[in-house]
Design an enzyme around this catalytic site. Structure first.
Site, PDB file in Angstrom:
ATOM      1  N   THR A  75      25.443  42.349  30.166  1.00 45.78           N
ATOM      2  CA  THR A  75      25.325  41.537  31.380  1.00 45.78           C
ATOM      3  C   THR A  75      24.116  41.988  32.192  1.00 45.78           C
ATOM      4  O   THR A  75      23.671  43.133  32.055  1.00 45.78           O
ATOM      5  CB  THR A  75      26.595  41.674  32.251  1.00 45.78           C
ATOM      6  OG1 THR A  75      26.508  40.798  33.364  1.00 45.78           O
ATOM      7  CG2 THR A  75      26.772  43.083  32.790  1.00 45.78           C
ATOM      8  N   ARG A  84      45.160  38.687  46.918  1.00 45.68           N
ATOM      9  CA  ARG A  84      43.767  39.126  46.938  1.00 45.68           C
ATOM     10  C   ARG A  84      43.032  38.599  48.161  1.00 45.68           C
ATOM     11  O   ARG A  84      42.888  37.394  48.320  1.00 45.68           O
ATOM     12  CB  ARG A  84      43.049  38.676  45.670  1.00 45.68           C
ATOM     13  CG  ARG A  84      43.632  39.349  44.464  1.00 45.68           C
ATOM     14  CD  ARG A  84      42.953  38.980  43.176  1.00 45.68           C
ATOM     15  NE  ARG A  84      43.464  39.870  42.126  1.00 45.68           N
ATOM     16  CZ  ARG A  84      42.816  40.219  41.047  1.00 45.68           C
ATOM     17  NH1 ARG A  84      41.620  39.763  40.823  1.00 45.68           N
ATOM     18  NH2 ARG A  84      43.354  41.048  40.172  1.00 45.68           N
ATOM     19  N   LYS A 136      25.566  44.032  36.307  1.00 44.10           N
ATOM     20  CA  LYS A 136      25.983  45.379  36.730  1.00 44.10           C
ATOM     21  C   LYS A 136      24.716  46.220  36.955  1.00 44.10           C
ATOM     22  O   LYS A 136      24.048  46.028  37.943  1.00 44.10           O
ATOM     23  CB  LYS A 136      26.929  46.005  35.702  1.00 44.10           C
ATOM     24  CG  LYS A 136      27.935  45.021  35.078  1.00 44.10           C
ATOM     25  CD  LYS A 136      29.118  44.689  35.932  1.00 44.10           C
ATOM     26  CE  LYS A 136      30.122  43.840  35.167  1.00 44.10           C
ATOM     27  NZ  LYS A 136      30.991  43.037  35.980  1.00 44.10           N
ATOM     28  N   SER A 147      35.844  49.864  31.967  1.00 42.46           N
ATOM     29  CA  SER A 147      35.520  49.990  33.386  1.00 42.46           C
ATOM     30  C   SER A 147      36.714  50.285  34.270  1.00 42.46           C
ATOM     31  O   SER A 147      36.547  50.723  35.394  1.00 42.46           O
ATOM     32  CB  SER A 147      34.811  48.732  33.874  1.00 42.46           C
ATOM     33  OG  SER A 147      35.742  47.787  34.293  1.00 42.46           O
ATOM     34  N   THR A 155      44.356  42.568  36.770  1.00 42.79           N
ATOM     35  CA  THR A 155      43.187  43.310  36.265  1.00 42.79           C
ATOM     36  C   THR A 155      43.644  44.579  35.545  1.00 42.79           C
ATOM     37  O   THR A 155      43.072  44.981  34.532  1.00 42.79           O
ATOM     38  CB  THR A 155      42.233  43.653  37.433  1.00 42.79           C
ATOM     39  OG1 THR A 155      41.946  42.443  38.141  1.00 42.79           O
ATOM     40  CG2 THR A 155      40.944  44.274  36.956  1.00 42.79           C
ATOM     41  N   HIS A 180      29.231  47.572  30.919  1.00 42.73           N
ATOM     42  CA  HIS A 180      29.148  48.624  31.944  1.00 42.73           C
ATOM     43  C   HIS A 180      28.211  49.750  31.539  1.00 42.73           C
ATOM     44  O   HIS A 180      28.184  50.790  32.192  1.00 42.73           O
ATOM     45  CB  HIS A 180      30.543  49.156  32.275  1.00 42.73           C
ATOM     46  CG  HIS A 180      31.347  48.146  33.008  1.00 42.73           C
ATOM     47  ND1 HIS A 180      31.246  47.954  34.374  1.00 42.73           N
ATOM     48  CD2 HIS A 180      32.209  47.204  32.555  1.00 42.73           C
ATOM     49  CE1 HIS A 180      32.044  46.965  34.737  1.00 42.73           C
ATOM     50  NE2 HIS A 180      32.633  46.477  33.662  1.00 42.73           N
ATOM     51  N   SER A 219      41.257  44.118  17.875  1.00 44.86           N
ATOM     52  CA  SER A 219      40.811  44.138  19.268  1.00 44.86           C
ATOM     53  C   SER A 219      41.486  45.284  20.022  1.00 44.86           C
ATOM     54  O   SER A 219      42.710  45.435  19.965  1.00 44.86           O
ATOM     55  CB  SER A 219      41.168  42.775  19.892  1.00 44.86           C
ATOM     56  OG  SER A 219      40.855  42.755  21.259  1.00 44.86           O
ATOM     57  N   THR A 253      26.111  23.676  29.750  1.00 46.33           N
ATOM     58  CA  THR A 253      26.027  24.160  31.130  1.00 46.33           C
ATOM     59  C   THR A 253      24.562  24.340  31.509  1.00 46.33           C
ATOM     60  O   THR A 253      23.712  24.577  30.640  1.00 46.33           O
ATOM     61  CB  THR A 253      26.824  25.484  31.276  1.00 46.33           C
ATOM     62  OG1 THR A 253      26.943  25.796  32.659  1.00 46.33           O
ATOM     63  CG2 THR A 253      26.157  26.647  30.576  1.00 46.33           C
ATOM     64  N   THR A 254      24.291  24.230  32.793  1.00 44.47           N
ATOM     65  CA  THR A 254      22.909  24.349  33.266  1.00 44.47           C
ATOM     66  C   THR A 254      22.372  25.765  33.050  1.00 44.47           C
ATOM     67  O   THR A 254      23.097  26.745  33.261  1.00 44.47           O
ATOM     68  CB  THR A 254      22.850  23.981  34.768  1.00 44.47           C
ATOM     69  OG1 THR A 254      23.286  22.628  34.889  1.00 44.47           O
ATOM     70  CG2 THR A 254      21.455  24.117  35.336  1.00 44.47           C
TER      71      THR A 254
HETATM   72  N1  PLP Z   1      32.969  42.537  29.874  1.00 46.57           N
HETATM   73  C1  PLP Z   1      33.478  43.511  30.644  1.00 46.57           C
HETATM   74  C2  PLP Z   1      33.980  44.744  29.995  1.00 46.57           C
HETATM   75  C3  PLP Z   1      33.526  43.381  32.052  1.00 46.57           C
HETATM   76  O1  PLP Z   1      34.051  44.346  32.808  1.00 46.57           O
HETATM   77  C4  PLP Z   1      33.018  42.191  32.634  1.00 46.57           C
HETATM   78  C5  PLP Z   1      33.028  41.976  34.085  1.00 46.57           C
HETATM   79  O2  PLP Z   1      33.401  42.758  34.886  1.00 46.57           O
HETATM   80  C6  PLP Z   1      32.506  41.201  31.779  1.00 46.57           C
HETATM   81  C7  PLP Z   1      32.498  41.412  30.421  1.00 46.57           C
HETATM   82  C8  PLP Z   1      31.950  39.940  32.347  1.00 46.57           C
HETATM   83  O3  PLP Z   1      30.646  40.149  32.801  1.00 46.57           O
HETATM   84  P1  PLP Z   1      30.042  39.246  33.980  1.00 46.57           P
HETATM   85  O4  PLP Z   1      30.489  39.871  35.261  1.00 46.57           O
HETATM   86  O5  PLP Z   1      28.579  39.282  33.761  1.00 46.57           O
HETATM   87  O6  PLP Z   1      30.624  37.882  33.808  1.00 46.57           O
END
Ligand code: PLP
Length: 408
Positions: free
Chosen positions: A246, A21, A249, A190, A364, A218, A138, A278-279
């Site tokens: 999140t 990478r 995105k 994604s 990935t 996403h 899952s 964590t902070t």
């Molecule tokens: N969940 C999915 C499906 C994702 O694709 C990602 C990140 O690409 C995350 C969670 C993690 O999100 P973050 O990038 O905010 O850590």
């Protein structure tokens, strides 16, 4: 004497597989996105167009967001100054969590430092609290952060084939009737660009008494009349027990969150190590996220443009005969099927045509399914899209660099 040869050998094997990478160093140009300045390893730089960003709506340069962040820095300074528990909780946390609970029509919400941490912390905590007899169902293509959370909970898991209702049902049917159950899945996948059959999964959840946990990472901001995600678009908000999302995105920033009932959110708040130790996010990020979430509750312009652009891109690729995965979502995966070939294509795009697309390799995606993951954002123009399609067609027709795609 310590010897790091073992690490060098490991890296060599990654390089041999063609999946080493390298990160493109970019300067995103505020106001000019999706353009960015690319800094090449030889020290030269040039302007490129980004085709793999998750800033789907260009909110990372939206003046409403930028002003909120600037004001927050002026007013509150740089950092939060502590963990959420010990002096880090800002009023902005409360305001943002209230706004998120409203987005999903839930009793409560909780903000984390990323979507990854939110999934890991929420799933591990919720499943642990449900008890050792719990079974989690899952989807096979769930994100690494969900898999991590499930693993650390220690409960039994059943992996069902991706978006396969019959397989999910057979796993649910085989499970002890009295075992506590939770189905964990995503709305928009994604890397595949497809969307889960959310309503049918919720029907199965009701039939077998399972909680529903939906990752809308996403989709939040981008789907639904107020940006609540695909569940909102399909009028299913009340069928999902826990949403995860999140700000990284479509909202254009960083940070993650969950929404759900008061009791569930309180349990995660009280127990999840990734939340507690964590902070806290800095005020400027919280203010930017709040501005972005609130803005997208009322403005649909960006959403409409992004979806229209995705349609134009898909139509162009279709006409050019490029074999992309035909999903319902805005994401367009172009399968190359070989790590070295994938890198060759993206190097050509970057070096010769000023188009930046990151190759997507193992881990990935599974080996043999390496791909380009294209995202047409609200900020791309029709001209940008036509240009990308022309160049991809040229590479496909003349260089035959996509020869692996036929096999995919
Ligand atoms: N969940 C999915 C499906 C994702 O694709 C990602 C990140 O690409 C995350 C969670 C993690 O999100 P973050 O990038 O905010 O850590």
């Amino acid at each position: 004497m310590k010897n790091d040869q073992i690490f060098k050998t490991h890296i060599d094997s990654i390089k041999e597989e063609g999946r080493y990478r390298s990160f493109a160093q970019l300067e995103r140009l505020c106001g000019d996105f999706p353009k960015a300045l690319y800094h090449a390893p030889d020290g030269s730089s040039k302007e490129v167009t980004i085709w793999c960003s998750n800033d789907y709506l260009g909110m990372g340069q939206n003046p409403v967001v930028l002003n909120a962040m600037r004001d927050a820095v002026q007013k509150y300074g740089a950092g939060a100054g502590g963990t959420r528990n010990i002096s880090g909780t800002q009023k902005l946390h409360g305001d943002l969590e209230e706004s998120l609970a409203d987005l999903h029509q839930k009793e409560a919400a909780l903000v984390f430092s990323s979507g990854y941490v939110a999934n890991e912390g929420a799933l591990s905590t919720i499943l642990k609290i449900m008890g050792p007899e719990t079974i989690v169902f899952s989807d096979a293509l769930n994100h690494a952060s969900m898999i991590h959370g499930i693993k650390s909970s220690g409960v039994q898991k059943r992996i069902y084939a991706h978006n396969d209702l019959a397989d999910l049902k057979s796993h649910l049917r085989a499970a002890p009737v009295n075992a506590p159950k939770l189905i964990a899945f995503e709305s928009v996948y994604s890397m595949e660009g497809d969307i889960a059959p959310i309503e049918d999964i919720c029907d199965l959840a009701d039939q077998y008494g399972a909680f529903t946990y939906l990752d809308e990472v996403h989709a939040v901001g981008l789907y639904g009349p107020r940006g609540g995600g695909v569940a909102e678009e399909r009028d299913l908000l009340d069928r999902i027990d826990i949403f995860e999302g999140t700000f990284g995105k479509a909202y254009g920033l960083m940070g993650g969150f969950i929404t759900g009932s008061e009791a569930i959110i309180d349990c995660v708040r009280s127990s999840a190590p990734g939340f507690i130790f964590t902070t806290a996010l800095p005020p400027a990020v919280l203010a930017g996220a709040l501005a972005s979430v609130e803005y997208l509750k009322t403005s649909s312009d960006e959403r409409n443009t992004a979806h229209a652009n995705a349609k134009i891109l898909k139509a162009g690729l279709d006409t050019a005969g490029l074999p992309f995965l035909q999903g319902e979502s805005h994401i367009v995966p172009l399968i190359v099927g070989d790590a070295v070939c994938c890198k060759t294509v993206t190097d050509l795009l970057l070096n010769e045509y000023d188009l930046y697309v990151q190759p997507i390799n193992y881990p990935t995606v599974p080996r043999g399914t390496e791909r380009l993951r294209l995202t047409a954002t609200a900020t791309h123009t029709k001209k940008d899209i036509d240009h990308l399609v022309d160049i991809l067609s040229l590479l496909y027709e003349e260089h035959r660099v996509f020869e692996f795609m036929e096999r995919a």
